[in-house]
Design a protein around this motif. Structure first.
Motif, mmCIF file in Angstrom:
data_model
loop_
_atom_site.group_PDB
_atom_site.id
_atom_site.type_symbol
_atom_site.label_atom_id
_atom_site.label_comp_id
_atom_site.label_asym_id
_atom_site.label_seq_id
_atom_site.Cartn_x
_atom_site.Cartn_y
_atom_site.Cartn_z
ATOM 1 N N LEU A 263 -27.963 -7.958 37.948
ATOM 2 C CA LEU A 263 -26.778 -8.089 38.784
ATOM 3 C C LEU A 263 -26.945 -9.118 39.894
ATOM 4 O O LEU A 263 -26.115 -10.012 40.062
ATOM 5 C CB LEU A 263 -26.422 -6.721 39.378
ATOM 6 N N GLU A 264 -28.012 -9.023 40.673
ATOM 7 C CA GLU A 264 -28.191 -9.928 41.804
ATOM 8 C C GLU A 264 -28.310 -11.369 41.341
ATOM 9 O O GLU A 264 -27.724 -12.277 41.925
ATOM 10 C CB GLU A 264 -29.426 -9.518 42.607
ATOM 11 N N GLU B 225 -20.778 -5.539 39.810
ATOM 12 C CA GLU B 225 -21.619 -4.349 39.884
ATOM 13 C C GLU B 225 -21.049 -3.191 39.066
ATOM 14 O O GLU B 225 -21.790 -2.291 38.652
ATOM 15 C CB GLU B 225 -21.808 -3.926 41.341
ATOM 16 N N ALA C 206 -22.456 -3.799 35.409
ATOM 17 C CA ALA C 206 -23.769 -4.452 35.417
ATOM 18 C C ALA C 206 -24.499 -4.278 34.094
ATOM 19 O O ALA C 206 -25.267 -5.154 33.679
ATOM 20 C CB ALA C 206 -24.609 -3.896 36.565
#
Length: 682
Positions: free
Chosen positions: A176-177, A166, A169
């Motif tokens: 990111l996820e 993060e 990112a």
């Protein structure tokens, strides 16, 4: 009278000042300590001095030497470079140079680690295939070492970007996820291959989810000393569980926040700015001490292969190893598999010894545990380059230990991998559904010549045996024989392009699907130390086996069951996913009474009890709500020879979600009772 040009007058004055500074600043710095010369971290080839001579004057080599010396080693060069770096850091704090980025939280990330992270995201299938190849070889090596009484453990060291994506990112190839879910690290590949591994990524992510202090100093390449302590503590716990011996604890509880020092300052120094200490921040450290418990620990010999991440593991071990169980040679550190360092009685390092092939046999013979640590920067991601994995050590050990192209009476057990247990009478027996053999191919396309002496352990050896040999899940040969003692005379071909040029493993199974029931004699290849899965205690009277009160005993082999844990009231062992396997060797037919009591803490759990491959009990739904306790006793038909109990779990720690907290073992259920009793047949 005509005035002198302004530029000419001041230009000459400036030139005089700079010339004076160029020659007199080094003298001033040597005479007055408060005039300090900036210290640069840089790699420059040493200058080759030239003595004055007619030749050096005519070929200009003397002039070139003095020009380089004046420009590089004296004067304002270092000061000007430091000033340039200071200005760049002030103007571009998030990108102070081409090699590092700085997050808003203050941490520095090496650019090459972010590039590798993005490569892994873009080439996930290639990376998985490469890690599968490396993992398969390591698992073969792990099995070979176990036959020789040596525990193998891999440790994977992640870069900062895998733990804190993060913070960078904006530089990632995926959102990111999605990136956090898609990244496939080396530890994931080794775990999938069945390698004993302390997955640094999973462990440090678990600490992060607990809101623990950061695992990296803002200005360090490696994990900080506290994170290294947590990794070392997990490694020692795993070693104790696998060897079922108590050694010594690594206590990381005395944590403190201190200003970064030592290797935690590397990036601050490499940036070559003035006053690099201004970039340092507090990071998690730990006070280490030696255990003074001399009532139970067992002497231990560890061979630790690794890169620079292993420095802190070595430091932690040296600081916590109990004095009464330390001896010279207890810890051997192999640095990049290039040179070995041992430690004397005072725990000081001895002079490095360069590696050579003759040392391979001694590594195995003189070790109880072999640990391979490898960081992300030294992982080879493609199958084509996987032969370099673990600094080339995996291939070197496989070639030294495996038979090459032929398996016969002289090396019959040298390549035994999975599915074999030690047997006092026959050497090695397999009472599993399948068992593995491995060898080093001597030609392409590969084949192996078997002249393998085996003993048929079936109750009636007159019944014909039909064996199937398979590779990568596909049958490659069949063989039939009758009788008790037999030599399997067979050449097994392998399709071109379908095999590993460094180590090929194939499986032997009974065509009817039953237990293999074969034995192989022991040879000099596995003589020496007690194999890991040989019990150390005598058989109990009445042939009762209590797996909670006592370690495994003769005639029984256990996998997927954790080490002994206790509090003031109870003793317990964890059942480890995906299954606990108990293979027993009974002298006669009879009834086996299985008693167990366990608690479950995993959601959506299902537990199946299988006896000789038949499901005899199943628990699910409300019976296995987290916190519930299950207790039962089963009477099972035991037969003379091999019997197998499997306890299968649908869920365990880390299967459906990242591991909870620092605990990365695949914990499934807690056994408070697990006992086998043999009774005469009715």
């Amino acid at each position: 009278m005509q005035a002198k040009p302004f530029i000419g007058r001041w230009g000459r004055l400036l030139l005089c000042v700079l010339s004076g500074a160029l020659f007199f600043l080094p003298l001033a710095q040597s005479q007055w300590p408060f005039i300090t010369e900036p210290q640069l971290r840089e790699r420059l080839a040493p200058l080759q001095p030239r003595s004055p001579s007619f030749e050096s004057f005519t070929d200009r080599s003397l002039q070139v030497y003095w020009e380089q010396y004046i420009a590089r080693d004296i004067g304002l060069r270092k000061t000007l470079l430091t000033l340039f770096n200071d200005l760049r850091l002030a103007a571009f704090p998030s990108r102070p140079n081409d090699h590092y980025v700085r997050s808003a939280a203050g941490g520095f990330f090496p650019v090459d680690t972010i590039r590798r992270f993005n490569y892994d995201l873009r080439n996930r299938a290639t990376v998985i295939a490469g890690y599968d190849t490396s993992g398969r070889r390591l698992r073969i090596l792990q099995d070979l070492l176990a036959r020789r009484g040596v525990t193998f453990l891999a440790i994977t060291a992640p870069p900062r970007v895998q733990i804190y994506p993060e913070d960078v990112a904006q530089y990632l190839a995926l959102p990111l996820e999605q990136a956090a879910q898609q990244i496939y690290a080396y530890g994931d590949g080794l775990r999938a291959a069945g390698v004993n591994v302390v997955d640094g990524k999973a462990l440090l992510l678990g600490l992060k989810q607990q809101d623990q202090p950061g695992s990296f100093a803002n200005t360090g390449f490696h994990w900080n000393f506290w994170a290294a302590c947590a990794v070392t503590a997990e490694a020692m716990q795993r070693i104790e569980a696998m060897r079922q011996q108590r050694y010594f604890p690594v206590d990381c509880s005395r944590r403190e926040m201190k200003l970064a020092a030592g290797p935690d300052t590397d990036i601050a120094l490499i940036l070559n700015v003035s006053r690099p200490e201004r970039l340092l921040t507090n990071t998690a450290n730990v006070k280490l001490s030696k255990s003074d418990d001399d009532t139970g620990p067992t002497p231990l010999r560890i061979f630790l292969l690794g890169d620079s991440y292993a420095d802190q593991i070595t430091y932690t071990l040296l600081q916590t190893w109990p004095t009464q169980f330390w001896f010279p040679g207890a810890l051997i550190r192999s640095d990049y598999f290039v040179q070995d360092i041992s430690y004397n009685q005072r725990r000081d390092p001895t002079p490095p010894v360069p590696r050579n092939p003759a040392m391979l046999a001694g590594d195995v013979a003189n070790s109880d545990v072999m640990i391979f640590e490898v960081s992300d920067g030294n992982v080879h991601r493609t199958s084509e380059r996987s032969y370099l994995a673990e600094f080339g050590a995996t291939i070197a050990y496989l070639k030294a230990m495996l038979p090459a192209g032929r398996i016969d009476s002289g090396n019959a057990d040298a390549g035994l991998t999975h599915g074999w247990q030690p047997d006092a009478t026959h050497g090695w027996r397999s009472n599993d559904l399948r068992a593995g053999l491995a060898f080093v191919p001597s030609a392409v396309p590969a084949s192996v010549k078997l002249a393998l002496p085996v003993t048929n352990l079936r109750a009636d050896p007159a019944i014909p045996r039909h064996l199937v040999f398979s590779h990568a899940g596909k049958p490659v040969a069949e063989y039939r024989f009758t009788g008790s003692d037999h030599v399997i005379d067979l050449t097994i071909p392998f399709a071109a392009g379908s095999t590993d040029p460094h180590a090929i493993e194939f499986d032997i199974a009974d065509a009817g699907g039953g237990l293999l029931d074969l034995a192989v004699a022991r040879t000099a290849a596995t003589q020496g130390k007690q194999p890991l899965d040989t019990a150390l205690l005598p058989q109990h009277a009445g042939e009762n086996v209590d797996l909670i009160a006592q370690p495994e005993q003769a005639g029984i082999s256990v996998t997927g069951l954790g080490g002994f844990e206790r509090n003031a009231a109870d003793v317990w062992r964890w059942g480890l996913g995906p299954s606990t396997q108990i293979r027993s060797f009974l002298a006669r037919d009879g009834i086996v009474e299985l008693s167990y009591r366990f608690n479950t803490y995993q959601p959506d759990q299902v537990v199946e009890i299988l006896w000789n491959n038949d499901v005899v009990r199943r628990y699910d739904g409300d019976m296995l709500r987290p916190g519930n306790q299950v207790a039962d006793t089963l009477r099972l038909p035991g037969r003379a020879g091999g019997n197998r109990l499997d306890i299968r779990y649908a869920n365990w720690n880390g299967r459906l979600a990242p591991p909870a907290g620092p605990e990365t073992r695949p914990l499934s259920v807690v056994f408070l009772e697990l006992m086998l009793r043999q009774q005469p047949a009715p």
